[in-house]
Design an enzyme around this catalytic site. Structure first.
Site, PDB file in Angstrom:
ATOM      1  CG  ASP A   1      32.668  21.700 -70.669  1.00  0.00           C
ATOM      2  OD1 ASP A   1      31.935  22.376 -69.918  1.00  0.00           O
ATOM      3  OD2 ASP A   1      33.850  22.007 -70.937  1.00  0.00           O
TER       4      ASP A   1
ATOM      5  CD  GLU B   1      41.348  24.923 -65.568  1.00  0.00           C
ATOM      6  OE1 GLU B   1      41.954  23.860 -65.790  1.00  0.00           O
ATOM      7  OE2 GLU B   1      41.861  26.059 -65.677  1.00  0.00           O
ATOM      8  CG  ASP B   2      36.601  26.269 -62.696  1.00  0.00           C
ATOM      9  OD1 ASP B   2      37.621  26.607 -63.312  1.00  0.00           O
ATOM     10  OD2 ASP B   2      35.493  26.148 -63.226  1.00  0.00           O
TER      11      ASP B   2
ATOM     12  CG  HIS C   1      28.876  24.169 -66.565  1.00  0.00           C
ATOM     13  ND1 HIS C   1      28.538  23.969 -67.884  1.00  0.00           N
ATOM     14  CD2 HIS C   1      30.192  23.826 -66.470  1.00  0.00           C
ATOM     15  CE1 HIS C   1      29.609  23.534 -68.547  1.00  0.00           C
ATOM     16  NE2 HIS C   1      30.608  23.437 -67.714  1.00  0.00           N
TER      17      HIS C   1
ATOM     18  CG  HIS D   1      33.340  19.124 -66.560  1.00  0.00           C
ATOM     19  ND1 HIS D   1      32.018  19.253 -66.222  1.00  0.00           N
ATOM     20  CD2 HIS D   1      33.684  20.269 -67.198  1.00  0.00           C
ATOM     21  CE1 HIS D   1      31.577  20.420 -66.658  1.00  0.00           C
ATOM     22  NE2 HIS D   1      32.559  21.060 -67.246  1.00  0.00           N
TER      23      HIS D   1
ATOM     24  CG  ASP E   1      17.374  18.370-101.272  1.00  0.00           C
ATOM     25  OD1 ASP E   1      17.742  19.531-101.122  1.00  0.00           O
ATOM     26  OD2 ASP E   1      18.039  17.510-101.847  1.00  0.00           O
TER      27      ASP E   1
HETATM   28 MN    MN Z   1      32.745  23.079 -68.013  1.00  0.00          MN
END
Ligand code: MN
Length: 714
Positions: A139, A76-77, A48, A72, A259
């Protein structure tokens, strides 16, 4: 899957001087930290961040952005801190990663439509650096591309959020390809049936379309070359969601939507754009009202192009966009196209200047934007946002001018909440009332019935609503006080002249006097006296203007001695259950004192007379007229009392008695001292005392003096 070499090659393609070592280091660090983590699809999680970095390189962004994309999700993880990122990759990368992490914590559950715009603005305001937004968008794009592995509820929620917030944001930043892809992906998950239906229909006509598109392109190219300028022509079917939106807007079926094809003509310079337009219009009939000149009047997101819709070959409506190659770069990559030049500059100042160059440009363009709504819309997207976005404890988003305080917040909830705001918690911690709200704060207001708006609040509130409410409250409070003060002053003026204020109020004169002194009502008149605009003596004089009214206001003997008790005040110090506004007088015979046991007797037309319990005079009164009365608590009113003291006729005794009064803090108002026939001193002292217990103490003290025989209340 994208590999490190792909990323490095792409970056080298647009920026040969990039810091490849740093990118390499970020790649390795991120892969180690995400080691063992899996995506919902079962793939290693690390795919990812690498995919996100790949999207960032498509936008041709700088080294810091590529590193931030790789890192990124690390904070967080995993157990990595922003500080560690800063130490390893520098403050710039640390700042970007921190920004993306913070944006990730926002919960975008929109209950109302209009909140979406606020969320978008908050995102921009919180990002503080456009690259944070770009990484966040990349992301989101990768998450949307891999959404099929999520549960249906999550798919719907994420797609909704993307359509409402992230796709418009990409559009605002001028990144058209990203906006279209985000829209189509959201469309697929939000309206699967409509999406499938449209996909089939467009595919069916697409072989047809392909032939038609290449035919139109050839003709365009030919007519332009004949006029002597080279041009790149291309055509495409508009993206699904834009066709769907058009169908919804015009309430048409796919077959009826004209169109759906858009052609693009890229030329050398601005002059050629207009020349090419002329050529096209001379060959194919333009549809009135469909020509738009975004070259003279660029969109706020920097987009420039000429748009026209014409009746093309086969009587079909086609849209043609004409622009230079530079303009095309901007149209595809928007803000990001401007961003990529940043790295060429050096030194912190020029870096910053470049960082905000696009914004300045944006602002300059805005002065030329014709549509004011569009102008305002775009101004609000700037990074120097004047607004803060905060949450209620229930998660509702509220927008305030920068510098707003908890008081502003409280008044926005309800004026009652504002009026009684006694404190505030921000993100759980108590803050001072003058705290300036920050983006993303959750505000909880504490109230107390005892709290009222304070003049000091005006020093720091920002919103007009709070300011007006506080001023209004202070004015009302002052008005109330003025009425009371004015009333007291007028009452005093009446008493000074021995006139009954009560009679004045009850007479018809009161309204006449108010009108004569140019007041709307009696309260108004009192307020004017309180504010000092009208003198109390003027009111008195106006009331006494003619002789009959003066007579009517002369108090009776009784009135001179009675006190009035109203429901809420205990002016007389007597409480009578369930009875308001009763005239009270204290019996002269026994002169009750606060603290004495008392009884009330209703008199004919003269209110209630209060006697000491056991008073012989009272015993003679009609028992049916007896009522229970008691002294109000905490009320001290001084009442006149007389003490009769008999003493031996010796010098110095009176001095001692007098000293006893002084020690008790009481003042003798009148003393009558004489020597009786039996040679005893008979002394009558009159004084004011507010409490029976206090009187007892005094009497005991006097009784204990040498030479004193008796002490009794007269
Ligand atoms: Mn992410």
């Amino acid at each position: 899957m994208v590999h490190l070499t792909d990323i490095v090659d792409r970056v080298r393609g647009y920026h040969s001087q990039a810091d490849f070592e740093l990118i390499n280091k970020a790649f390795v660090f991120s892969s180690q930290k995400h080691e063992g983590q899996k995506r919902k699809s079962g793939e290693p999680y690390f795919t990812h961040p690498v995919a996100v970095a790949g999207i960032i390189t498509e936008m041709k962004l700088d080294t810091a952005s590529v590193c931030a994309a790789l890192l990124h999700d690390v904070v967080e993880d995993t157990d990595v801190t922003v500080k560690q990122i800063e130490d390893m990759f520098g403050t710039e990368v640390g700042f970007l990663v921190d920004g993306v992490t913070k944006l990730g914590k926002i919960n975008f559950t929109c209950k109302e439509d209009q909140q979406a715009e606020s969320f978008r603005k908050m995102l921009v305001a919180m990002a503080r650096d456009i690259r944070v937004l770009l990484v966040k968008l990349a992301d989101r794009l990768d998450n949307m591309r891999t959404l099929e592995h999520m549960k249906p509820e999550a798919q719907a929620r994420i797609a909704q959020e993307t359509l409402e917030i992230f796709a418009p944001l990409a559009g605002r930043l001028g990144i058209n390809w990203l906006k279209s892809e985000l829209e189509d992906l959201s469309f697929r998950y939000l309206f699967p049936e409509a999406h499938a239906d449209l996909a089939v229909k467009t595919k069916k006509v697409s072989r047809d379309q392909d032939r038609y598109i290449s035919d139109v392109c050839k003709r365009l190219q030919k007519m332009l070359i004949e006029r002597g300028f080279g041009a790149d022509c291309s055509g495409r079917m508009k993206h699904l969601y834009s066709i769907y939106r058009k169908m919804r807007q015009t309430n048409c079926e796919f077959e009826q939507v004209h169109d759906v094809l858009a052609f693009r003509v890229l030329v050398e310079n601005v002059a050629d754009c207009y020349a090419a337009l002329g050529v096209i219009h001379s060959q194919w009939t333009p549809i009135p009202g469909r020509f738009k000149d975004y070259i003279a009047l660029p969109k706020p997101n920097l987009y420039q192009s000429l748009h026209t819709t014409v009746i093309g070959p086969g009587q079909r409506r086609i849209e043609v966009q004409i622009r230079t190659r530079d303009m095309h770069g901007t149209a595809e990559n928007g803000i990001a196209a401007h961003w990529k030049y940043k790295e060429r500059s050096s030194g912190p100042d020029s870096k910053d200047a470049a960082r905000f160059a696009w914004l300045r440009q944006l602002m300059e363009f805005q002065h030329e934007v014709a549509d004011p709504a569009e102008f305002i819309d775009s101004v609000k997207v700037d990074l120097f946002s004047d607004e803060v976005y905060v949450f209620t404890p229930k998660g509702q988003l509220k927008v305030f001018p920068r510098g707003a305080t908890p008081i502003d917040f409280a008044y926005s909830v309800h004026s009652e909440v504002g009026d009684h705001c006694s404190g505030a918690r921000v993100n759980g911690a108590i803050v001072p009332l003058r705290y300036a709200l920050h983006n993303g704060d959750t505000i909880e207001i504490m109230t107390s019935p005892q709290q009222h708006p304070s003049k000091d609040w005006l020093d720091f509130v920002i919103t007009g609503r709070a300011r007006n409410k506080i001023r209004g409250h202070i004015r009302a409070e002052e008005h109330r006080r003025s009425i009371k003060l004015g009333r007291d002053l007028v009452e005093r003026a009446f008493h000074k002249k021995d006139m009954s204020f009560a009679r004045f109020l009850k007479s018809g004169e009161a309204d006449r006097v108010a009108t004569a002194l140019k007041s709307q009502s009696l309260d108004d008149l009192f307020a004017s006296v309180g504010y000092g605009r009208v003198a109390a003596s003027e009111v008195y004089d106006a009331a006494m203007q003619d002789g009959t009214s003066a007579d009517a206001m002369r108090p009776s003997f009784i009135e001179r001695t009675v006190r009035k008790v109203t429901g809420d005040s205990t002016a007389g110090g007597i409480r009578i259950d369930d009875v308001d506004d009763v005239l009270i007088r204290f019996a002269q015979c026994c002169s009750p004192l606060p603290g004495d046991a008392i009884t009330g007797w209703i008199t004919r037309g003269r209110g209630v007379t209060v006697h000491r319990r056991g008073c012989l005079k009272a015993m003679e009164l009609d028992p049916e007229r007896r009522i229970d009365v008691s002294w109000s608590e905490a009320v001290k009113i001084a009442r006149p009392v007389a003490l009769r003291v008999t003493t031996a006729d010796r010098p110095g005794i009176l001095a001692n008695v007098s000293a006893a009064f002084t020690e008790s803090g009481l003042n003798i108002q009148e003393a009558n001292c004489r020597v009786g026939a039996d040679g005893q001193g008979v002394n009558l002292f009159q004084f004011l005392v507010d409490d029976a217990a206090r009187l007892q103490v005094l009497m005991r003290k006097i009784q204990g003096l040498e030479g004193v025989y008796t002490v009794e209340r007269a």
